[in-house]
Design a protein around this motif. Structure first.
Motif, PDB file in Angstrom:
ATOM      1  N   THR A  21      27.169  51.886  17.368  1.00  0.00           N
ATOM      2  CA  THR A  21      27.696  51.692  15.879  1.00  0.00           C
ATOM      3  C   THR A  21      29.416  52.069  16.034  1.00  0.00           C
ATOM      4  OG1 THR A  21      27.362  54.100  15.318  1.00  0.00           O
ATOM      5  CG2 THR A  21      25.723  52.451  14.744  1.00  0.00           C
ATOM      6  N   THR A  24      32.937  48.845  17.166  1.00  0.00           N
ATOM      7  CA  THR A  24      34.193  48.300  16.500  1.00  0.00           C
ATOM      8  C   THR A  24      35.344  49.216  16.579  1.00  0.00           C
ATOM      9  OG1 THR A  24      32.889  47.341  14.861  1.00  0.00           O
ATOM     10  CG2 THR A  24      35.093  47.601  14.185  1.00  0.00           C
ATOM     11  N   GLU A  49      22.969  39.982  16.856  1.00  0.00           N
ATOM     12  CA  GLU A  49      22.943  41.127  16.048  1.00  0.00           C
ATOM     13  C   GLU A  49      24.292  42.065  16.064  1.00  0.00           C
ATOM     14  OE1 GLU A  49      20.652  45.312  15.955  1.00  0.00           O
ATOM     15  OE2 GLU A  49      19.589  43.434  16.265  1.00  0.00           O
ATOM     16  N   ILE A  50      24.779  42.386  17.387  1.00  0.00           N
ATOM     17  CA  ILE A  50      25.844  42.880  17.668  1.00  0.00           C
ATOM     18  C   ILE A  50      27.251  42.228  17.267  1.00  0.00           C
ATOM     19  CG2 ILE A  50      27.402  43.832  19.699  1.00  0.00           C
ATOM     20  CD1 ILE A  50      25.177  45.580  19.458  1.00  0.00           C
ATOM     21  N   CYS A  53      27.846  42.499  13.615  1.00  0.00           N
ATOM     22  CA  CYS A  53      28.472  43.815  13.256  1.00  0.00           C
ATOM     23  C   CYS A  53      30.138  43.793  13.523  1.00  0.00           C
ATOM     24  CB  CYS A  53      27.851  44.951  13.797  1.00  0.00           C
ATOM     25  SG  CYS A  53      26.241  45.113  13.518  1.00  0.00           S
ATOM     26  N   GLY A  55      32.312  41.735  12.442  1.00  0.00           N
ATOM     27  CA  GLY A  55      33.316  41.237  11.362  1.00  0.00           C
ATOM     28  C   GLY A  55      34.302  40.555  12.048  1.00  0.00           C
ATOM     29  N   ARG A  58      34.873  39.297  15.586  1.00  0.00           N
ATOM     30  CA  ARG A  58      34.022  38.258  16.244  1.00  0.00           C
ATOM     31  C   ARG A  58      34.795  37.201  16.843  1.00  0.00           C
ATOM     32  NH1 ARG A  58      28.389  36.311  13.181  1.00  0.00           N
ATOM     33  NH2 ARG A  58      27.869  34.686  14.927  1.00  0.00           N
TER      34      ARG A  58
END
Length: 353
Positions: A21, A24, A49-50, A53, A55, A58
């Motif tokens: 987590t 980022t 999936e990664i 996360c 946003g 990416r």
């Protein structure tokens, strides 16, 4: 005590449960904004999936990493990174994906953030092995050392027991060779013995219960230590043989390390007694090579090259490739002794000192 030189590799390590987590946040620390997420085809769902996360950070996904880091795959991935205007690569996976991230970094100077899901330890090394035209070559350069490594124990929960075990033994091999490396030092020797000990405790537990959280944490801790050893000390006969068998005969990476480890250890035993004593202490056994062989049998890992698809008729060719440009080794690399080693490893026989 002999003289030594110790250099600490510049890398940021984050270890714990649920640490993915923080990805980022780590990208923000690197001042990057367009992350290309890398994986193997089998781990594409986790890469997605990664990536989801991230946003606005990416950039895209390249899920084409494969074993032994073929140059043509790297070239394809570099084209994708440039097309997406990526300014960082995020690798989620084991040695294949981490190797691809390193190969991209070598060609583009993009920073790397790595989330290991196996115990191979490549993430802690400035070493890159690439395969082209049936030959695997390695190089050591800080250009391929990841900037950030996020060890999230929870990412290893789904790793199958057999993959966990061979991946862990692969990492143990890094530590065993670091104990007798030409450029070894006391700090790395301490880490190597502790890394072997961590796997000696955790892998039998994972063999019986792959969901053992504490064993998963111990194994990932061992991976960090053993990978650091490989990153700080040179390689010897064991790695040369595994690079030959993997790059020229396409044998599976971790399983090949698993089979070769006790045999290469036995080959060097009388030339590196202090290293052998450290391995034996870590595993709580009398003899390092025999103890490793018995340990591999006990956890249900492969013990013969024949099990991996290697043909007995290829022994001489493997021997010729391995001796063409040998790595430094405490014992001279002797062709007939090497043939004996490979023959016993092919048949799954107990190592011969």
């Amino acid at each position: 005590m002999k003289a030594f030189i110790y250099e600490s590799a510049p890398a940021r390590v984050i270890f714990g449960f649920g640490t993915a987590t923080q990805l980022t946040q780590e990208l923000e620390r690197l001042c990057v904004s367009r992350a290309l997420v890398l994986s193997t085809p089998e781990r594409k769902n986790k890469a997605e999936e990664i990536s989801a996360c991230l946003g606005a950070k990416r950039a895209g996904i390249f899920a084409g990493a494969v074993m032994h880091t073929p140059v043509h795959v790297t070239e394809e991935a570099v084209d994708v990174a440039r097309a997406f205007q990526a300014d960082v690569v995020v690798a989620i996976g084991g040695g294949s994906t981490i190797g691809l991230a390193k190969a991209i970094a070598l060609r583009t100077d993009l920073p790397q953030v790595v989330l290991p899901t196996t115990y191979a330890g490549s993430e802690m090394t400035p070493i890159l092995g690439e395969t082209k035209d049936g030959l695997k070559t390695t190089q050591r350069t800080l250009k391929v050392l990841p900037e950030v490594v996020i060890y999230d124990v929870e990412l290893t929960y789904s790793l199958p027991a057999n993959t966990s075990i061979t991946s862990g033994i692969n990492a143990m091999a890094h530590a065993v060779e670091a104990l007798y490396a030409k450029d070894g030092n006391p700090i790395i020797s301490l880490m190597a013995e502790e890394g072997i000990r961590a796997f000696g405790v955790s892998l039998p537990r994972l063999a019986s219960d792959p969901k053992d959280r504490d064993a998963r944490a111990q194994a990932l801790y061992g991976a960090w230590l053993c990978g650091t050893c490989l990153g700080a000390a040179g390689m010897a006969l064991h790695h040369k043989l595994c690079h030959t068998l993997g790059g020229s005969f396409n044998l599976p990476h971790a399983e090949t390390h698993t089979v070769i480890l006790p045999h290469a250890t036995a080959y060097n035993a009388s030339f590196a007694p202090q290293a052998m004593a450290a391995v034996a202490r870590a595993l709580r056994v009398e003899n390092a090579a025999d103890g490793l062989f018995d340990f591999i049998q006990r956890v249900g890992a492969p013990t013969s090259l024949a099990q991996l698809g290697f043909m007995e008729s290829d022994i001489d060719r493997a021997m010729e490739i391995a001796t063409r440009a040998p790595y430094w080794n405490p014992r001279p690399v002797e062709p007939e002794a090497l043939r004996t080693l490979l023959t016993r490893a092919w048949a799954g026989k107990r190592p011969h000192s």
